[in-house]
Design a protein around this motif. Structure first.
Motif, mmCIF file in Angstrom:
data_model
loop_
_atom_site.group_PDB
_atom_site.id
_atom_site.type_symbol
_atom_site.label_atom_id
_atom_site.label_comp_id
_atom_site.label_asym_id
_atom_site.label_seq_id
_atom_site.Cartn_x
_atom_site.Cartn_y
_atom_site.Cartn_z
ATOM 1 N N ASP A 298 -6.235 -0.538 -1.131
ATOM 2 C CA ASP A 298 -6.385 -1.065 -0.310
ATOM 3 C C ASP A 298 -7.705 -1.801 -0.457
ATOM 4 O O ASP A 298 -8.415 -2.891 -0.464
ATOM 5 C CB ASP A 298 -6.969 -0.386 1.435
ATOM 6 N N GLN B 10 -4.306 -8.058 2.239
ATOM 7 C CA GLN B 10 -4.226 -7.125 2.139
ATOM 8 C C GLN B 10 -3.030 -7.011 2.582
ATOM 9 O O GLN B 10 -1.947 -8.095 2.440
ATOM 10 C CB GLN B 10 -4.869 -6.944 3.547
ATOM 11 N N SER B 11 -2.913 -5.316 2.360
ATOM 12 C CA SER B 11 -1.307 -5.323 2.816
ATOM 13 C C SER B 11 -0.829 -4.984 4.370
ATOM 14 O O SER B 11 -1.905 -4.830 5.149
ATOM 15 C CB SER B 11 -1.224 -3.288 2.673
ATOM 16 N N ASP C 51 0.926 -0.794 0.194
ATOM 17 C CA ASP C 51 0.236 0.048 -0.160
ATOM 18 C C ASP C 51 0.999 1.170 0.046
ATOM 19 O O ASP C 51 1.055 2.104 -0.238
ATOM 20 C CB ASP C 51 -0.984 0.470 1.108
ATOM 21 N N LYS D 68 -8.747 -5.670 -1.656
ATOM 22 C CA LYS D 68 -10.044 -6.585 -0.585
ATOM 23 C C LYS D 68 -11.038 -7.054 -1.821
ATOM 24 O O LYS D 68 -11.509 -8.113 -1.201
ATOM 25 C CB LYS D 68 -10.785 -5.129 0.516
#
Length: 314
Positions: A68, A77-78, A56, A72
């Protein structure tokens, strides 16, 4: 009455469920290799493990919230657990390795290449040539162990522009922010240079029958991809033309901070992806989810990645 009571007690003992403790969780993965045929060539994708990247903040050209949201959509996710893949090509007359993994320098979940190579049925000394896409640590650190050459019988090859840049102390002094990248490249390549086992190439050339190079400069000054062809089938090993499929497939214009030339990196990715989608051939990438091999289809302004079908080599 006593006899009946004894029989009942015996029956209860015989049929009672044994009180075993819960089995401990193993928490290891199967050996990380995937094998397929490409014409007459045997291709083995080999995992060096995974590393978690704060994508991100690393991705460029898209806001954090948008990144993000894209992650998703793909149920990730990061920080993103990111594969590090290398590829072994057995042509029948030569054993060629493309990239060598991170040798643990990218965290505790990396450095699995050597064990997975052996699990796949090969030994390091059997490798005839090693082709390097570029000289970042997660691609070259596996060339050495304790300062010694891992692939003792192999010639290592990379684009001359790449080694001219990363193996130069003068360039390191001019780019102090990247000093660790330079030091890692030198530590990994210099043992081969000293042994006369490093042979750079220039431009688009055939390196072995059925295996040729394609030069680039976006991700690093001499980033190379490798085209593998046998009996009309084709696989292009694209190195680091993509890092985060969950974002960059739909948004190929998005780059990453590791790219030395952001504009060129985006253009090279688009060119390579358009060609693969038109040609219907396979691509293999260092940071697509292991095994990192599949097809591309054009999807709007982006692409859809279709992982290769699992098969048993024949």
């Amino acid at each position: 009455m006593i006899k009946q009571t004894a029989l009942a007690a015996l029956a209860a003992a015989l049929f009672a469920a044994p009180a075993f403790a819960a089995a401990p969780m193993v928490k290891t993965q199967a050996p990380g290799y995937f094998r397929m045929m490409l014409g007459d060539f045997e291709i083995t994708a080999i995992s060096d493990g995974t590393t978690e990247l704060p994508v991100d903040t690393l991705l460029q050209g898209m806001k954090k919230g948008e990144i993000d949201s894209e992650l998703k959509k793909h149920f990730v996710q990061s920080p993103l657990e990111t594969s590090i893949n290398a590829f072994l090509i057995n042509t029948g007359s030569k054993l060629i390795l493309v990239d060598s993994g991170a040798a643990g320098v990218f965290g505790p979940n990396t450095g699995k290449f050597a064990a997975n190579l052996k699990a796949a049925g090969y030994q390091p000394e059997q490798v005839d040539e090693v082709y390097i896409t570029h000289m970042h640590g997660d691609h070259v650190a596996g060339l050495v162990a304790n300062g010694q050459r891992v692939f003792t019988n192999a010639i290592v090859r990379a684009q001359k522009q790449e080694s001219d840049f990363w193996l130069s102390k003068e360039n390191m002094e001019k780019n102090p922010a990247k000093a660790d990248f330079f030091k890692g490249a030198m530590a990994s390549l210099n043992p081969y240079v000293s042994a006369g086992k490093y042979k750079p190439f220039e431009g688009d050339v055939e390196l072995a029958p059925g295996v040729s190079s394609h030069s680039g400069k976006g991700h690093t000054p001499g980033h190379a991809t490798y085209v593998v062809q046998s009996k009309g089938q084709k696989l292009v090993l694209i190195g680091d033309l993509i890092h985060v499929a969950a974002v960059q497939m739909d948004h190929p214009e998005v780059t990453i901070s590791f790219d030395s030339d952001q504009k060129a990196a985006a253009a090279e990715r688009r060119q390579a992806f358009d060609a693969a989608a038109r040609g219907g051939y396979l691509i293999g990438a260092a940071h697509l989810q292991f095994p990192g091999i599949g097809h591309l289809e054009k999807e709007g302004k982006g692409y859809e990645f279709i992982p290769v079908n699992y098969s048993i080599p024949r």
